[in-house]
Design an enzyme around this catalytic site. Structure first.
Site, PDB file in Angstrom:
ATOM      1  N   ASP A 512       3.622  12.748  -7.328  1.00  0.00           N
ATOM      2  CA  ASP A 512       4.011  12.297  -6.351  1.00  0.00           C
ATOM      3  C   ASP A 512       5.616  10.749  -7.293  1.00  0.00           C
ATOM      4  O   ASP A 512       4.287  10.616  -8.037  1.00  0.00           O
ATOM      5  CB  ASP A 512       4.686  11.391  -4.888  1.00  0.00           C
ATOM      6  CG  ASP A 512       5.537  10.364  -4.877  1.00  0.00           C
ATOM      7  OD1 ASP A 512       6.733  11.249  -4.405  1.00  0.00           O
ATOM      8  OD2 ASP A 512       5.121   9.504  -3.783  1.00  0.00           O
ATOM      9  N   ASP A 709       1.210   9.497  -1.847  1.00  0.00           N
ATOM     10  CA  ASP A 709       0.695   8.129  -1.454  1.00  0.00           C
ATOM     11  C   ASP A 709       0.892   7.882   0.221  1.00  0.00           C
ATOM     12  O   ASP A 709       1.013   6.960   1.167  1.00  0.00           O
ATOM     13  CB  ASP A 709       0.644   7.060  -2.111  1.00  0.00           C
ATOM     14  CG  ASP A 709       2.050   6.552  -2.184  1.00  0.00           C
ATOM     15  OD1 ASP A 709       3.201   7.452  -2.744  1.00  0.00           O
ATOM     16  OD2 ASP A 709       2.275   5.158  -2.471  1.00  0.00           O
ATOM     17  N   ASP A 713       4.590  11.975   1.944  1.00  0.00           N
ATOM     18  CA  ASP A 713       4.059  13.233   1.238  1.00  0.00           C
ATOM     19  C   ASP A 713       3.161  14.381   2.399  1.00  0.00           C
ATOM     20  O   ASP A 713       1.904  14.785   1.826  1.00  0.00           O
ATOM     21  CB  ASP A 713       3.607  12.291   0.300  1.00  0.00           C
ATOM     22  CG  ASP A 713       4.463  11.973  -0.666  1.00  0.00           C
ATOM     23  OD1 ASP A 713       5.442  12.536  -1.355  1.00  0.00           O
ATOM     24  OD2 ASP A 713       4.309  11.044  -1.168  1.00  0.00           O
TER      25      ASP A 713
END
Length: 812
Positions: A512, A709, A713
């Site tokens: 990410d 995080d 996600d």
């Protein structure tokens, strides 16, 4: 419905009460007759622990000796409705401590026993922590059934309690130490008595003296057999009762064969005695067990430190602020809003906010960071942090059971609750290995009985003794436990057992962006001068205007200004005004300035300038101007983590495909990807699109590791083959991840990858050594090249090599 209890029957088990007996227990203020001291003791225990309701609510007597199985009533007191067992609509789960774990064979035996129990959905015992994770169906099974099933194979299980668990481990170490001492003493004394027989090969030792030596050796061997060797006999008996062949079986058979063969030779006066071999084998094997126990303790040390980190009590200030008198109360009784005093050296009992004082906090148990961090009034502090310097008065924000450390402990409950494929393979091989070994030992004995009967017995003993199935089973769990301990001390909490194995063979590493590869907050990336004022001076003016703002862009300006050489001479703004969504206006050193967007500043600086910013893509511009003049343009963006380039470069060097998936705009995502050298990047991805992307990779055979995080996600973290959540990220993301980076540093992913590579290498070395040793030593013993005592040395050394090699992983 209550059972129809006969007055002449034992109130506990229902058997007849012997005439003239005086055994009785007062239950609900009524003396009740008991048939024996055993029933009296059990009934008294039930009353003492406050469970007299057991007798009021039961519908039948407790089982007795006439029943097929003995189920201690205290085990039946545990119910699916107990608060200590986590549960949902259809199932329950619990973490139990298990007493009597001796080696990896015990793990296999207990797990096999529980998986046969109706209703048990999962059972996994962590050999390093000696904790058993069990999940079962509420409709088919009760906790008492599980505890009894473990008891039936010779072990004791109970709901995990940190204090009791620690006391038991200490007791087990002392017992093993005593058994080792007795075995060593017996071995040395027996060696003294057998030495003359070895030295007098020319026949100078007369028969009477030789007989005396044998009888003395027999007496000195008995303590080792009857006390020191009991763990092996108990393990073997438990295996046989469960109709399995555990790794203690060949060990016990080897000891008994050597001992009873020597006893027969002693009584008849014919044949060889092996008292020295038996005592030496027991001593060496106990040494191996002792080193294995210490290795397990060391490997689990980081988890144990976390489990004991939360304090049991706290100093409550009930009358604060008028009355500062403290009262010592259990930490579990703290409620939201309570005010507590935290003295230097004490741990904070629950997540709190500082209302008075300033101190340095040791967060090493929570984040892996060794350096103390400063906290002052108004800042939050996590439960489990240790106050390192000055006293603090804090207000509780969450109960102790919901503190940051408690949440970590809940994750730890999941840690070690399963086994990677390589460990399962080793366990299966070791189980079949024992059966094959016993059959081979019988065949070897039969051959030598035909070829050379005098050698049949010692050769068969040597074959049983020299084998080392323990080394096969220890090769993987010891290495994984050591690696897990090492990572936890560096701020990496491995929740699922397959992490190291899967990460090592991962083909794609998916990141990410925001909060993972970047810091998740804006930073000043570039200053572009538009007038005659220097960049440093413009930054000082901007910092003066932003001094009182909590806006993220303001914090980025202030952080950059803190790095200027003259920050101690910072300017001050007067007549400060903030226009919401546009910027700030104020007077600094008698000059009026505006800081904000282009339209806001143009009102005093004049017509907007052309777009001369270099590399503005994905950046936020912030302008500074004064009357009739544009002074500068600050370019801010979410900055990359300092270690991001090294992490990405490492995976590229390892031949992994690195992918960037982000919900941010496409241009900004591509900008970050270009800066890090990532070839595949997708922006503006919704959570389901991230999951689809990962699943498409998996459909082509890829093994995907995901690092994220945010709440968005959570789905892709669950869907990836192995996943990492930043410790500073959302709790939902952490709950769905296989690994939590407590330190919130991306470099921890690199550490984990390097540790995974070392772990797999050491596991392969251990398995290779154990296999090579057995393939070499067993045929050598079968051919008569190894005598029993030398076989014992080889067996103990094999396990010691595996353990010592695995413990190398504890070094960072």
């Amino acid at each position: 419905m209550n059972a129809v209890l006969q007055p002449s029957a034992c109130f506990h088990c229902g058997l007849p009460v012997p005439a003239g007996s005086s055994w009785n227990v007062t239950i609900d203020d009524v003396p009740r007759a008991m048939c024996c001291p055993g029933c009296e003791a059990v009934a008294q225990t039930i009353v003492d622990i406050g469970q007299s309701a057991y007798y009021r609510d039961r519908d039948e007597y407790a089982v007795n000796a006439a029943d097929a199985t003995m189920v201690p009533p205290e085990l039946r007191l545990y119910s699916n409705d107990d608060a200590q067992f986590a549960r949902d609509a259809s199932s329950c789960e619990a973490t139990l401590s298990v007493e009597g774990i001796r080696c990896a064979a015990c793990v296999w035996l207990i797990e096999r026993q529980l998986t046969r129990l109706p209703g048990v959905q999962a059972a996994s015992l962590n050999v390093a922590t000696e904790r058993l994770y069990v999940r079962w169906s509420r409709a088919q099974c009760e906790p008492g059934d599980i505890l009894q099933a473990v008891r039936q194979v010779g072990y004791t299980a109970y709901p995990y309690d940190a204090v009791r668990h620690g006391e038991r481990l200490q007791k087990a170490s002392k017992t093993l130490g005593r058994q080792l001492f007795v075995a060593g003493l017996s071995m040395m004394q027996v060696m003294m008595y057998v030495a003359p027989a070895y030295l007098a090969e020319d026949g100078t030792l007369d028969d009477n003296m030789a007989s005396l030596m044998r009888w003395a050796s027999l007496l000195l061997t008995l303590p080792a057999i009857c006390y020191s060797a009991m763990p092996f006999f108990q393990g073997a008996w438990a295996s046989l009762r469960a109709r399995t062949l555990g790794m203690d079986v060949p060990v016990a058979l080897g000891i008994l064969a050597a001992f009873f063969g020597s006893v027969v030779a002693t009584f008849t006066g014919r044949g060889e005695v092996y008292y020295d071999s038996a005592t030496m084998f027991i001593f060496l094997l106990l040494c191996s067990r002792y080193f294995e126990l210490q290795a397990r303790r060391k490997a689990a040390s980081a988890l144990e430190r976390l489990q004991h980190a939360l304090p049991a009590s706290a100093s409550l200030m009930a009358g604060f602020p008028d009355n500062r008198t403290t009262t010592l109360v259990p930490a579990g009784s703290l409620a939201v809003g309570d005010v507590i005093l935290v003295k230097p050296g004490e741990a904070i009992a629950a997540d709190s906010v500082i209302i008075e004082g300033s101190s340095a906090l040791d967060l090493s148990l929570l984040t892996g960071e060794s350096a103390a961090q400063r906290r002052k009034t108004g800042e939050q502090v996590p439960g489990g942090a240790i106050n390192a310097s000055a006293a603090l008065i804090v207000r509780v924000l969450k109960p102790a059971r919901e503190s940051t450390l408690s949440d970590l402990l809940k994750l730890i409950e999941r840690a070690g609750s399963g086994k990677p494929q390589i460990a399962q393979w080793a366990d299966k091989v070791a189980a079949w290995f024992v059966l094959g070994l016993l059959l081979f030992a019988v065949a070897v004995f039969a051959f030598w009985s035909w070829h050379d009967p005098a050698q049949a017995w010692p050769v068969a003993i040597a074959v049983l003794v020299v084998s080392c199935p323990c080394a096969l089973s220890l090769a993987t769990p010891t290495a994984l436990a050591a690696a897990t301990d090492s990572l936890l001390r560096r701020g990496v909490l491995i929740v699922q057992p397959h992490v190291l194995e899967t990460l090592h063979r991962a083909t794609h590493i998916v990141f990410d962006k925001t909060g993972t590869l970047t810091l998740g907050r804006p930073m000043l990336r570039q200053i572009e001068g538009l007038g005659s004022l220097s960049e440093d001076a413009c930054l000082q003016v901007a910092a003066a205007l932003e001094a009182g703002s909590a806006h993220p862009l303001a914090q980025a300006i202030l952080t950059a200004a803190d790095g200027l050489p003259g920050k101690q001479l910072r300017m001050h703004a007067e007549q400060l005004q903030e226009v919401q969504g546009q910027g700030l206006e104020g007077i600094v050193d008698g000059v009026r300035y505006r800081l904000g967007n282009a339209a806001f500043v143009a009102a005093i600086a004049g017509p907007p300038l052309g777009d001369t910013a270099i590399g503005m893509q994905g950046m936020t511009p912030l302008y500074l101007g004064t009357q009739g003049r544009w002074l500068t343009r600050f370019l801010l963006s979410d900055a990359l983590r300092p270690e991001a380039r090294d992490v990405v470069a490492y995976f590229h060097r390892r031949g992994k495909q690195v992918v960037l998936l982000s919900g941010d705009q496409e241009a900004l995502t591509q900008s970050v990807a270009t800066e890090l050298g990532i070839n595949t990047a997708c922006g503006e991805c919704l959570p389901d699109e991230k999951l689809d992307f990962v699943q498409q990779l998996q459909a082509t055979g890829a093994v995907v590791a995901m690092v994220g995080d945010g709440i968005n996600d959570a789905a892709v973290l669950s869907g990836a083959d192995v996943s990492f959540a930043m410790g500073s990220g959302a709790a939902l993301a952490q709950a769905h991840a296989d690994t939590v980076l407590l330190s919130s540093q991306l470099v921890s992913v690199l550490d984990t990858a390097k540790t995974a590579a070392r772990s797999m290498r050491i596991i392969r070395e251990n398995l290779g050594w154990a296999t090579l040793y057995n393939l070499t030593a067993i045929p050598a013993a079968a051919l008569g090249f190894l005598n029993p005592w030398l076989s014992g040395v080889g067996m103990a050394a094999s396990s010691a090599v595996v353990i010592a090699n695995a413990l190398r992983l504890r070094k960072a």
